[in-house]
Design a protein around this motif. Structure first.
Motif, PDB file in Angstrom:
ATOM      1  N   GLY A  94       0.810  -1.211   0.000  1.00 39.57           N
ATOM      2  CA  GLY A  94       0.000   0.000   0.000  1.00 39.57           C
ATOM      3  C   GLY A  94       0.840   1.256   0.000  1.00 39.57           C
ATOM      4  N   LEU A  95       1.948   1.236   0.742  1.00 37.07           N
ATOM      5  CA  LEU A  95       2.837   2.392   0.814  1.00 37.07           C
ATOM      6  C   LEU A  95       3.368   2.755  -0.567  1.00 37.07           C
ATOM      7  N   TYR A  96       3.711   1.747  -1.366  1.00 40.38           N
ATOM      8  CA  TYR A  96       4.264   1.979  -2.693  1.00 40.38           C
ATOM      9  C   TYR A  96       3.199   2.044  -3.786  1.00 40.38           C
ATOM     10  N   GLY A  97       1.919   1.937  -3.404  1.00 41.11           N
ATOM     11  CA  GLY A  97       0.845   2.115  -4.369  1.00 41.11           C
ATOM     12  C   GLY A  97       0.445   0.865  -5.117  1.00 41.11           C
ATOM     13  N   TYR A  98       0.737  -0.308  -4.564  1.00 43.90           N
ATOM     14  CA  TYR A  98       0.345  -1.567  -5.193  1.00 43.90           C
ATOM     15  C   TYR A  98      -0.827  -2.185  -4.421  1.00 43.90           C
ATOM     16  N   GLU A  99      -1.692  -2.921  -5.146  1.00 46.11           N
ATOM     17  CA  GLU A  99      -2.880  -3.484  -4.528  1.00 46.11           C
ATOM     18  C   GLU A  99      -2.549  -4.651  -3.608  1.00 46.11           C
ATOM     19  N   THR A 100      -1.575  -5.465  -3.989  1.00 41.03           N
ATOM     20  CA  THR A 100      -1.227  -6.651  -3.196  1.00 41.03           C
ATOM     21  C   THR A 100       0.290  -6.788  -3.114  1.00 41.03           C
ATOM     22  N   PRO A 101       0.765  -7.545  -2.124  1.00 43.21           N
ATOM     23  CA  PRO A 101       2.207  -7.821  -2.073  1.00 43.21           C
ATOM     24  C   PRO A 101       2.719  -8.497  -3.339  1.00 43.21           C
ATOM     25  N   ASP A 102       1.926  -9.417  -3.912  1.00 45.36           N
ATOM     26  CA  ASP A 102       2.365 -10.087  -5.139  1.00 45.36           C
ATOM     27  C   ASP A 102       2.543  -9.093  -6.278  1.00 45.36           C
ATOM     28  N   ALA A 103       1.654  -8.099  -6.354  1.00 45.32           N
ATOM     29  CA  ALA A 103       1.780  -7.084  -7.401  1.00 45.32           C
ATOM     30  C   ALA A 103       3.035  -6.251  -7.198  1.00 45.32           C
ATOM     31  N   LEU A 104       3.352  -5.977  -5.940  1.00 46.46           N
ATOM     32  CA  LEU A 104       4.592  -5.238  -5.648  1.00 46.46           C
ATOM     33  C   LEU A 104       5.814  -6.044  -6.068  1.00 46.46           C
ATOM     34  N   ILE A 105       5.845  -7.311  -5.705  1.00 42.74           N
ATOM     35  CA  ILE A 105       6.990  -8.167  -6.027  1.00 42.74           C
ATOM     36  C   ILE A 105       7.179  -8.265  -7.534  1.00 42.74           C
ATOM     37  N   ALA A 106       6.066  -8.396  -8.262  1.00 39.60           N
ATOM     38  CA  ALA A 106       6.159  -8.503  -9.720  1.00 39.60           C
ATOM     39  C   ALA A 106       6.510  -7.163 -10.370  1.00 39.60           C
ATOM     40  N   GLY A 107       6.014  -6.065  -9.808  1.00 39.44           N
ATOM     41  CA  GLY A 107       6.208  -4.765 -10.432  1.00 39.44           C
ATOM     42  C   GLY A 107       7.528  -4.106 -10.125  1.00 39.44           C
ATOM     43  N   LEU A 108       8.178  -4.490  -9.003  1.00 41.16           N
ATOM     44  CA  LEU A 108       9.455  -3.885  -8.618  1.00 41.16           C
ATOM     45  C   LEU A 108      10.558  -4.925  -8.670  1.00 41.16           C
ATOM     46  N   SER A 109      10.796  -5.455  -9.845  1.00 43.82           N
ATOM     47  CA  SER A 109      11.812  -6.501  -9.993  1.00 43.82           C
ATOM     48  C   SER A 109      13.229  -5.943  -9.917  1.00 43.82           C
ATOM     49  N   ASP A 110      13.375  -4.636 -10.138  1.00 43.70           N
ATOM     50  CA  ASP A 110      14.699  -3.998 -10.087  1.00 43.70           C
ATOM     51  C   ASP A 110      14.638  -2.860  -9.079  1.00 43.70           C
ATOM     52  N   ILE A 111      14.998  -3.141  -7.835  1.00 41.83           N
ATOM     53  CA  ILE A 111      14.887  -2.147  -6.771  1.00 41.83           C
ATOM     54  C   ILE A 111      15.818  -0.969  -7.033  1.00 41.83           C
ATOM     55  N   ALA A 112      17.062  -1.253  -7.395  1.00 40.23           N
ATOM     56  CA  ALA A 112      18.048  -0.186  -7.594  1.00 40.23           C
ATOM     57  C   ALA A 112      17.626   0.770  -8.700  1.00 40.23           C
ATOM     58  N   GLY A 113      17.076   0.237  -9.779  1.00 44.04           N
ATOM     59  CA  GLY A 113      16.765   1.058 -10.931  1.00 44.04           C
ATOM     60  C   GLY A 113      15.392   1.698 -10.914  1.00 44.04           C
ATOM     61  N   ARG A 114      14.414   1.074 -10.199  1.00 43.19           N
ATOM     62  CA  ARG A 114      13.043   1.537 -10.315  1.00 43.19           C
ATOM     63  C   ARG A 114      12.459   2.113  -9.027  1.00 43.19           C
ATOM     64  N   LEU A 115      13.103   1.857  -7.892  1.00 38.75           N
ATOM     65  CA  LEU A 115      12.536   2.342  -6.632  1.00 38.75           C
ATOM     66  C   LEU A 115      13.142   3.682  -6.230  1.00 38.75           C
ATOM     67  N   TYR A 116      14.470   3.735  -6.134  1.00 41.06           N
ATOM     68  CA  TYR A 116      15.126   4.934  -5.598  1.00 41.06           C
ATOM     69  C   TYR A 116      15.214   6.039  -6.647  1.00 41.06           C
ATOM     70  N   VAL A 117      14.919   7.256  -6.223  1.00 38.40           N
ATOM     71  CA  VAL A 117      15.032   8.407  -7.108  1.00 38.40           C
ATOM     72  C   VAL A 117      16.500   8.711  -7.386  1.00 38.40           C
ATOM     73  N   GLU A 118      17.311   8.678  -6.348  1.00 39.25           N
ATOM     74  CA  GLU A 118      18.734   8.987  -6.487  1.00 39.25           C
ATOM     75  C   GLU A 118      19.501   7.762  -6.961  1.00 39.25           C
ATOM     76  N   ALA A 119      20.179   7.883  -8.081  1.00 38.28           N
ATOM     77  CA  ALA A 119      20.971   6.770  -8.604  1.00 38.28           C
ATOM     78  C   ALA A 119      22.069   6.408  -7.610  1.00 38.28           C
ATOM     79  N   GLY A 120      22.302   5.122  -7.458  1.00 32.59           N
ATOM     80  CA  GLY A 120      23.349   4.662  -6.557  1.00 32.59           C
ATOM     81  C   GLY A 120      22.919   4.501  -5.119  1.00 32.59           C
ATOM     82  N   ARG A 121      21.650   4.826  -4.821  1.00 29.29           N
ATOM     83  CA  ARG A 121      21.201   4.753  -3.426  1.00 29.29           C
ATOM     84  C   ARG A 121      21.189   3.307  -2.923  1.00 29.29           C
TER      85      ARG A 121
END
Length: 710
Positions: free
Chosen positions: A190-217
């Motif tokens: 819910g915090l990241y805007g996904y309906e279910t944990p499974d949707a989060l896991i499938a949608g954020l397969s690349d944490i480094a590239g797709r989650l953090y705004v600052e590169a290298g975080r």
């Protein structure tokens, strides 16, 4: 039942092993000892209602509380009787299945010990034919109570954890080391805007590239965990599924296998956007002018100190300009304070547009502004900026439908020549500003004549340098790079200038000038060709391991044919690429990244070594270093000189060496002048050293004697 064992049963079958394996061995004794000393019960029993025992090993005493004589032929009790009532059907089904299939079975069930205790046992056996051709069971029963209880406790704990995990109002996660989610709870989804944990896991397969705004975080997250085992209050700006941004705080640690292998990260996430924004708002209000949005006096002090520290490390200068608007009081009084405020806002906008990204403009108070200018582009850039500021302020301004003009008077002090503190520099710049007003509005004046004299000297030096390039007044000297015992790995090629007009001119003076006037390319090519020819002579003289290092100007990375130039020079000199080391600055890495990466990859593919010079002064990040094909880090001389004093120089040097080792880079310490510095640097793990403690730069004529130990 094709899989039922042949006649003669349990012990006779064992005796039918190859005769050669039993020669000279009392097989009956070995089998008896083996069977009766197993931690468990070996048995043969009939396939009947009571599982009548034909043979029971001594392990029955510990397992059941009954000795073999009491169990055999059901003299006191039977296996069926001591089997826990609710499990008897389970055992019989397992054996029936084995009889109809492979003949082998494995079943876990409970028994009741003679003293009343209930035990979990594991029975493994097979349906076989005995000596009379009758089907019987032969097998082994062992106590697995502890294992079952452990599994049950683990399952209970996991169930409790799962309940906490799923129902927690705090985001919880498990992520792989390489950066994808293994598990997440509903709160995190819910915090990241996904309906279910499974949707989060499938949608954020690349944490480094797709989650953090600052590169290298993500790399910083991993680095902190490697160094400390966990991260606490790790604040980052992240993207939600819809592209909006929030600030989060992470607490996490690494989970290891019993063998010490890092398996995954687990931790918690909280939304701290409100707290972060409030804190940022307070910090902004404390450091910025509310009218213009420019830094105020508080932030001005911090910005100046940063530039002073950088100038001290690099041996450079900078300027502080005090800007005062002419006739502001007249406009403010005649048109009102509202119009005066609008004028100040417009002046602030124009000042910002005139400066470089590395410069600072602050509102000092009233109609007074302060500029902090680095000397990245030399004196000519400083003068150009001051003229641009003066012209921009002088442009007409529309205030409440009326066009007005305002000029400015500017006083300039130079640091560190005119002072190294904000108060002193401001006082001197203010005095110069008042002097400018006396000379006529719209003027700028320096506190001293030093920069004016320097400007005249610069023009003369510029002309002399151009003649020097044409008339070959330049020459190359070589400073050894050695191990801790002074044995050379190679030499750094350094250009020197003996001017007929100015005498011996320091590189600190003429190299920046060559960068400004465009001669640096010619200088670099001259040094590269000269150094490669000399390195080829070392190689021919039997010193094939020596490398020559040449500094490459950042401007050359804008040239499309740098790799081709290096390749041609190597071929011309007959020098293998592995004997050449190219030194670049951190600024190169942080410029046009894609262009630089392409050039460096091309050079690295040739076999040339790449070194980053003066590391620690250019604010390179770990993410930048990992992206580029770098072999060597050179610790900046300013840190080396302080490394034996137990202050910040030692801490920075230790951090640089640790960073280099984590990236499998070789470390060179330049500027070593004392034995104590060498001892500290050697203990920290530096592999190569360079400085006056070992040898000063030497002309080419002295190298042969140096290599011979002279």
């Amino acid at each position: 039942m094709n899989d039922i064992a042949p006649p003669n049963g349990f012990l006779p079958v064992l005796r039918k092993r190859r005769e050669s394996a039993w020669n000279g061995i009392d097989t009956d004794r070995v089998l008896q000892v083996l069977v009766h000393n197993l931690d468990g019960m070996v048995f043969r029993c009939a396939i009947d209602e009571q599982w009548t025992m034909h043979f029971v090993s001594d392990g029955s005493r510990e397992l059941t509380g009954y000795c073999p004589d009491e169990l055999e032929y059901n003299k006191v009790t039977s296996l069926e009787v001591i089997t826990y009532p609710e499990d008897r059907a389970v055992v019989r089904r397992a054996i029936s299945t084995a009889m109809a299939g492979s003949g082998r079975y494995r079943v876990q069930y409970r028994i009741v010990h003679r003293r009343g205790a209930v035990k979990w046992v594991l029975e493994r056996g097979a349906v076989v034919l005995d000596e009379k051709g009758q089907r019987v069971l032969e097998g082994f029963i062992e106590d697995v109570t502890e294992q079952v209880e452990s599994q049950r406790q683990l399952a209970d704990a996991e169930l409790r954890y799962r309940s906490i995990f799923e129902d927690s109002v705090v985001g919880m996660f498990q992520t792989s080391i390489d950066g994808h989610y293994l598990a997440a709870n509903r709160a995190l989804a819910g915090l990241y805007g996904y309906e279910t944990p499974d949707a989060l896991i499938a949608g954020l397969s690349d944490i480094a590239g797709r989650l953090y705004v600052e590169a290298g975080r993500r790399e910083e997250f991993k680095t902190l965990i490697r160094e400390h085992g966990r991260v606490t209050d790790f604040e980052s700006e992240v993207y939600r599924r819809d592209g909006s941004r929030i600030w989060i705080s992470e607490h996490a640690h690494v989970v290891y296998s019993p063998e010490g292998e890092a398996l995954y990260y687990e931790g918690t996430v909280e939304d701290v956007t409100a707290q972060h924004n409030y804190r940022q708002q307070l910090e902004y209000q404390a450091t910025h002018d509310p009218l213009t949005g420019l830094p105020n006096r508080n932030l001005l002090q911090d910005r100046l100190q940063q530039l002073l520290n950088l100038a001290q490390r690099r041996g450079t200068k900078g300027s502080l300009a005090f800007v005062d608007l002419d006739n502001f009081k007249l406009i403010n009084d005649s048109l009102g304070h509202g119009a005066g405020d609008k004028l100040l806002v417009e002046v602030a906008r124009r000042l910002r547009s005139c400066l470089r990204d590395t410069d600072t403009v602050a509102r000092y108070g009233g109609d007074e502004f302060v500029l902090i200018l680095g000397d990245d582009g030399g004196l000519s850039d400083t003068l150009h900026i001051l003229r641009r500021v003066r012209n921009a302020i002088g442009e007409p301004v529309m205030l409440d439908g009326q066009e007005v003009r305002v000029d400015c008077s500017i006083g300039v002090s130079v640091f560190p020549d005119d002072g190294a503190e904000l108060g002193v520099l401001l006082r001197h710049a203010d005095a110069a500003m008042h002097h400018a007003k006396k000379l006529g509005k719209g003027q700028f004046q320096f506190y001293t004549e030093s920069l004016n004299a320097e400007a005249r000297d610069r023009l003369a030096l510029d002309s002399a340098l151009r003649r020097a390039v044409e008339q070959e007044e330049l020459h190359v000297v070589y400073q050894p790079k050695v191990d801790a015992r002074g044995r050379p790995f190679g030499f750094e090629a350094l250009v020197r200038w003996e001017s007929a007009e100015f005498g011996s001119v320091s590189p600190v003076r003429f190299i920046p000038l060559a960068e400004e006037n465009g001669l640096i390319g010619q200088l670099t090519v001259f040094v590269l060709r000269t150094a490669c020819r000399e390195a080829a002579r070392w190689r021919a003289a039997g010193h094939g391991h020596l490398r020559v290092a040449v500094n490459i100007s950042p401007s050359l990375f804008r040239e499309k044919d740098l790799a081709a130039l290096v390749r041609a020079v190597l071929a011309e000199a007959g020098l293998p690429p592995e004997n050449l080391e190219l030194e670049i600055t951190e600024g190169v890495l942080m410029g046009d990244v894609q262009r630089t990466l392409a050039v460096l990859n091309e050079l690295k593919a040739m076999g040339v070594y790449i070194a980053v010079d003066d590391f620690g002064t250019g604010y390179s990040s770990l993410a930048y270093l990992k992206r580029f094909p770098i072999d060597i880090l050179k610790v900046d001389r300013s840190f080396v000189l302080e490394c034996d004093q137990g202050n910040g120089g030692l801490a920075i040097t230790r951090a640089i060496v640790s960073l280099a080792h984590s990236l499998n880079l070789r470390v060179v310490a330049e500027g070593v002048e004392q034995q104590t510095q060498l001892a500290v640097l050697n203990a920290l793990g530096c592999q190569e050293f360079q400085g006056y403690y070992f040898a000063r730069p030497m002309p080419v004529e002295q190298i042969a004697a140096y290599l011979a130990g002279g």
